[in-house]
Write a protein that holds these residues in place. Structure first.
Motif, PDB file in Angstrom:
ATOM      1  N   GLU A 182       6.012  -5.652 -11.334  1.00  0.00           N
ATOM      2  CA  GLU A 182       5.096  -5.113 -10.337  1.00  0.00           C
ATOM      3  C   GLU A 182       3.866  -4.530 -11.014  1.00  0.00           C
ATOM      4  OE1 GLU A 182       6.447  -2.897  -6.719  1.00  0.00           O
ATOM      5  OE2 GLU A 182       5.346  -1.257  -7.683  1.00  0.00           O
ATOM      6  N   ALA A 183       2.692  -4.974 -10.560  1.00  0.00           N
ATOM      7  CA  ALA A 183       1.427  -4.383 -10.990  1.00  0.00           C
ATOM      8  C   ALA A 183       1.065  -3.308  -9.972  1.00  0.00           C
ATOM      9  CB  ALA A 183       0.348  -5.451 -11.048  1.00  0.00           C
ATOM     10  N   PHE A 184       0.439  -2.224 -10.451  1.00  0.00           N
ATOM     11  CA  PHE A 184       0.107  -1.125  -9.546  1.00  0.00           C
ATOM     12  C   PHE A 184      -1.215  -0.485  -9.951  1.00  0.00           C
ATOM     13  CE2 PHE A 184       2.317   0.744 -13.073  1.00  0.00           C
ATOM     14  CZ  PHE A 184       1.624   1.920 -13.325  1.00  0.00           C
ATOM     15  N   ALA A 185      -1.833   0.170  -8.985  1.00  0.00           N
ATOM     16  CA  ALA A 185      -3.018   0.991  -9.229  1.00  0.00           C
ATOM     17  C   ALA A 185      -2.872   2.252  -8.398  1.00  0.00           C
ATOM     18  CB  ALA A 185      -4.285   0.243  -8.860  1.00  0.00           C
ATOM     19  N   ASP A 186      -2.945   3.407  -9.049  1.00  0.00           N
ATOM     20  CA  ASP A 186      -2.862   4.711  -8.389  1.00  0.00           C
ATOM     21  C   ASP A 186      -4.219   5.391  -8.527  1.00  0.00           C
ATOM     22  OD1 ASP A 186      -0.198   4.228  -7.895  1.00  0.00           O
ATOM     23  OD2 ASP A 186       0.526   5.434  -9.576  1.00  0.00           O
ATOM     24  N   PHE A 187      -4.803   5.788  -7.401  1.00  0.00           N
ATOM     25  CA  PHE A 187      -6.149   6.355  -7.405  1.00  0.00           C
ATOM     26  C   PHE A 187      -6.092   7.874  -7.211  1.00  0.00           C
ATOM     27  CE2 PHE A 187      -6.324   2.011  -5.722  1.00  0.00           C
ATOM     28  CZ  PHE A 187      -7.073   1.425  -6.729  1.00  0.00           C
TER      29      PHE A 187
ATOM     30  N   PHE B 293       0.867  -1.175   0.000  1.00  0.00           N
ATOM     31  CA  PHE B 293       0.000   0.000   0.000  1.00  0.00           C
ATOM     32  C   PHE B 293       0.901   1.222   0.000  1.00  0.00           C
ATOM     33  CE2 PHE B 293      -3.615   2.570   0.818  1.00  0.00           C
ATOM     34  CZ  PHE B 293      -3.190   3.592   1.655  1.00  0.00           C
ATOM     35  N   LYS B 294       0.498   2.259  -0.722  1.00  0.00           N
ATOM     36  CA  LYS B 294       1.303   3.478  -0.772  1.00  0.00           C
ATOM     37  C   LYS B 294       0.401   4.696  -0.717  1.00  0.00           C
ATOM     38  CE  LYS B 294       1.557   3.194  -5.826  1.00  0.00           C
ATOM     39  NZ  LYS B 294       2.466   3.171  -6.978  1.00  0.00           N
ATOM     40  N   VAL B 295       0.986   5.820  -0.367  1.00  0.00           N
ATOM     41  CA  VAL B 295       0.298   7.106  -0.395  1.00  0.00           C
ATOM     42  C   VAL B 295       1.301   8.119  -0.941  1.00  0.00           C
ATOM     43  CG1 VAL B 295       0.894   7.742   1.985  1.00  0.00           C
ATOM     44  CG2 VAL B 295      -1.142   8.720   0.917  1.00  0.00           C
ATOM     45  N   GLY B 296       0.793   9.074  -1.694  1.00  0.00           N
ATOM     46  CA  GLY B 296       1.719  10.035  -2.285  1.00  0.00           C
ATOM     47  C   GLY B 296       1.033  11.252  -2.830  1.00  0.00           C
ATOM     48  N   THR B 297       1.803  12.006  -3.570  1.00  0.00           N
ATOM     49  CA  THR B 297       1.291  13.205  -4.210  1.00  0.00           C
ATOM     50  C   THR B 297       1.541  13.104  -5.714  1.00  0.00           C
ATOM     51  OG1 THR B 297       1.359  15.625  -4.217  1.00  0.00           O
ATOM     52  CG2 THR B 297       3.423  14.509  -3.804  1.00  0.00           C
TER      53      THR B 297
ATOM     54  N   VAL C 252      -3.278  14.428  -3.520  1.00  0.00           N
ATOM     55  CA  VAL C 252      -2.787  13.388  -2.618  1.00  0.00           C
ATOM     56  C   VAL C 252      -3.616  12.145  -2.922  1.00  0.00           C
ATOM     57  CG1 VAL C 252      -2.532  12.683  -0.204  1.00  0.00           C
ATOM     58  CG2 VAL C 252      -2.123  15.060  -0.865  1.00  0.00           C
ATOM     59  N   PHE C 253      -2.962  10.985  -3.038  1.00  0.00           N
ATOM     60  CA  PHE C 253      -3.691   9.792  -3.461  1.00  0.00           C
ATOM     61  C   PHE C 253      -3.168   8.527  -2.791  1.00  0.00           C
ATOM     62  CE2 PHE C 253       0.007   9.842  -6.156  1.00  0.00           C
ATOM     63  CZ  PHE C 253       0.314   8.504  -6.349  1.00  0.00           C
ATOM     64  N   PRO C 254      -4.013   7.490  -2.683  1.00  0.00           N
ATOM     65  CA  PRO C 254      -3.572   6.174  -2.243  1.00  0.00           C
ATOM     66  C   PRO C 254      -3.279   5.297  -3.457  1.00  0.00           C
ATOM     67  CG  PRO C 254      -5.941   6.222  -2.217  1.00  0.00           C
ATOM     68  CD  PRO C 254      -5.474   7.597  -2.672  1.00  0.00           C
ATOM     69  N   GLY C 255      -2.567   4.220  -3.229  1.00  0.00           N
ATOM     70  CA  GLY C 255      -2.294   3.259  -4.293  1.00  0.00           C
ATOM     71  C   GLY C 255      -2.004   1.894  -3.713  1.00  0.00           C
TER      72      GLY C 255
ATOM     73  N   HIS D 239      -7.689  10.594  -8.423  1.00  0.00           N
ATOM     74  CA  HIS D 239      -8.879  11.047  -9.142  1.00  0.00           C
ATOM     75  C   HIS D 239      -8.826  12.530  -9.529  1.00  0.00           C
ATOM     76  CE1 HIS D 239     -10.862   7.239  -8.503  1.00  0.00           C
ATOM     77  NE2 HIS D 239     -10.521   7.302  -7.230  1.00  0.00           N
ATOM     78  N   GLY D 240      -8.095  13.349  -8.801  1.00  0.00           N
ATOM     79  CA  GLY D 240      -8.049  14.773  -9.109  1.00  0.00           C
ATOM     80  C   GLY D 240      -7.041  15.152 -10.171  1.00  0.00           C
ATOM     81  N   SER D 241      -6.294  14.190 -10.711  1.00  0.00           N
ATOM     82  CA  SER D 241      -5.284  14.515 -11.714  1.00  0.00           C
ATOM     83  C   SER D 241      -5.918  14.602 -13.102  1.00  0.00           C
ATOM     84  CB  SER D 241      -4.171  13.458 -11.718  1.00  0.00           C
ATOM     85  OG  SER D 241      -4.595  12.298 -12.387  1.00  0.00           O
ATOM     86  N   THR D 242      -5.121  14.981 -14.079  1.00  0.00           N
ATOM     87  CA  THR D 242      -5.640  15.107 -15.445  1.00  0.00           C
ATOM     88  C   THR D 242      -5.863  13.759 -16.108  1.00  0.00           C
ATOM     89  OG1 THR D 242      -3.414  15.326 -16.363  1.00  0.00           O
ATOM     90  CG2 THR D 242      -4.570  17.364 -15.777  1.00  0.00           C
ATOM     91  N   THR D 243      -5.331  12.654 -15.524  1.00  0.00           N
ATOM     92  CA  THR D 243      -5.569  11.326 -16.086  1.00  0.00           C
ATOM     93  C   THR D 243      -6.389  10.445 -15.145  1.00  0.00           C
ATOM     94  OG1 THR D 243      -3.494  10.464 -15.229  1.00  0.00           O
ATOM     95  CG2 THR D 243      -3.462  11.341 -17.482  1.00  0.00           C
ATOM     96  N   PHE D 244      -6.942  10.997 -14.094  1.00  0.00           N
ATOM     97  CA  PHE D 244      -7.786  10.277 -13.139  1.00  0.00           C
ATOM     98  C   PHE D 244      -7.017   9.144 -12.476  1.00  0.00           C
ATOM     99  CE2 PHE D 244     -10.599  12.114 -16.393  1.00  0.00           C
ATOM    100  CZ  PHE D 244     -11.127  13.119 -15.610  1.00  0.00           C
ATOM    101  N   LYS D 245      -7.480   7.912 -12.569  1.00  0.00           N
ATOM    102  CA  LYS D 245      -6.766   6.807 -11.924  1.00  0.00           C
ATOM    103  C   LYS D 245      -6.005   6.024 -12.983  1.00  0.00           C
ATOM    104  CE  LYS D 245     -11.061   4.349 -12.019  1.00  0.00           C
ATOM    105  NZ  LYS D 245     -12.247   4.110 -11.313  1.00  0.00           N
TER     106      LYS D 245
END
Length: 173
Positions: free
Chosen positions: A82-87, A41-45, A62-65, A89-95
């Motif tokens: 490594e497979a990943f999912a970054d959520f 699990f990760k959190v970032g900007t 700020v988002f979780p992943g 939602h407020g970015s220009t490409t969403f998730k």
């Protein structure tokens, strides 16, 4: 450098510094301890920009992943996927979600690494890459600090994502 990124870096080093001293009392961790399956699990900007035909926008979110992967111990190196999912939602490409190849070089409990692969979500598929460092807190737990980036050219609009994350991973070794 924005304040959130600075906060993540300072918090990471203040947490990892005492753990480095405690690590010497534990059994030595070697390259094979980075090998095998893991989840995290990760959190970032995320800082993203869009410019061109459709719109001009800039967002910081700020988002979780989440992550899941498998590493192989190849002598002095660790090679994995490594497979990943970054959520974000407020970015220009969403998730975004994707898969990257990962190449690292363990140095006792630290492993600097590079990653390269693909991400897919709205608006299209694109090349994804980054740099990071993983630190073994214990045989099955590690912390990772990472920067990743990708860009897209779709319908006359250029989109750029830059993310800085900190996360925890559980290794099934």
């Amino acid at each position: 450098m924005n304040k959130f990124i600075r906060f993540i870096l300072i918090a990471s080093f203040s947490i990892l510094s005492p753990l480095t001293q405690a690590q010497t009392a534990q059994a030595q961790i070697g390259p094979s301890d980075f090998a095998g399956p893991y989840v995290g699990f990760k959190v970032g900007t995320n800082t993203s920009n869009a410019s061109g035909a459709i719109s001009k926008a800039s967002h910081t979110t700020v988002f979780p992943g989440i992550t899941a992967g498998y590493n192989f111990d190849i002598g002095r190196f660790v090679v994995g996927a490594e497979a990943f999912a970054d959520f974000h939602h407020g970015s220009t490409t969403f998730k975004d979600g994707g898969i990257d190849a990962k190449l690292g070089m363990p140095l006792i409990q630290f492993m600097p690494y590079a990653r390269l692969g693909f991400t897919s979500s709205w608006p299209d598929n694109r090349l994804h890459g980054g740099l990071g460092v993983e630190y073994k807190l214990a045989r099955q737990i590690s912390a990772a600090l990472e920067w990743t980036a990708d860009s897209s050219h779709h319908d006359g609009t250029k989109r750029v994502n830059n993310s800085v994350t900190i996360g925890l991973q559980y290794h099934f070794n």
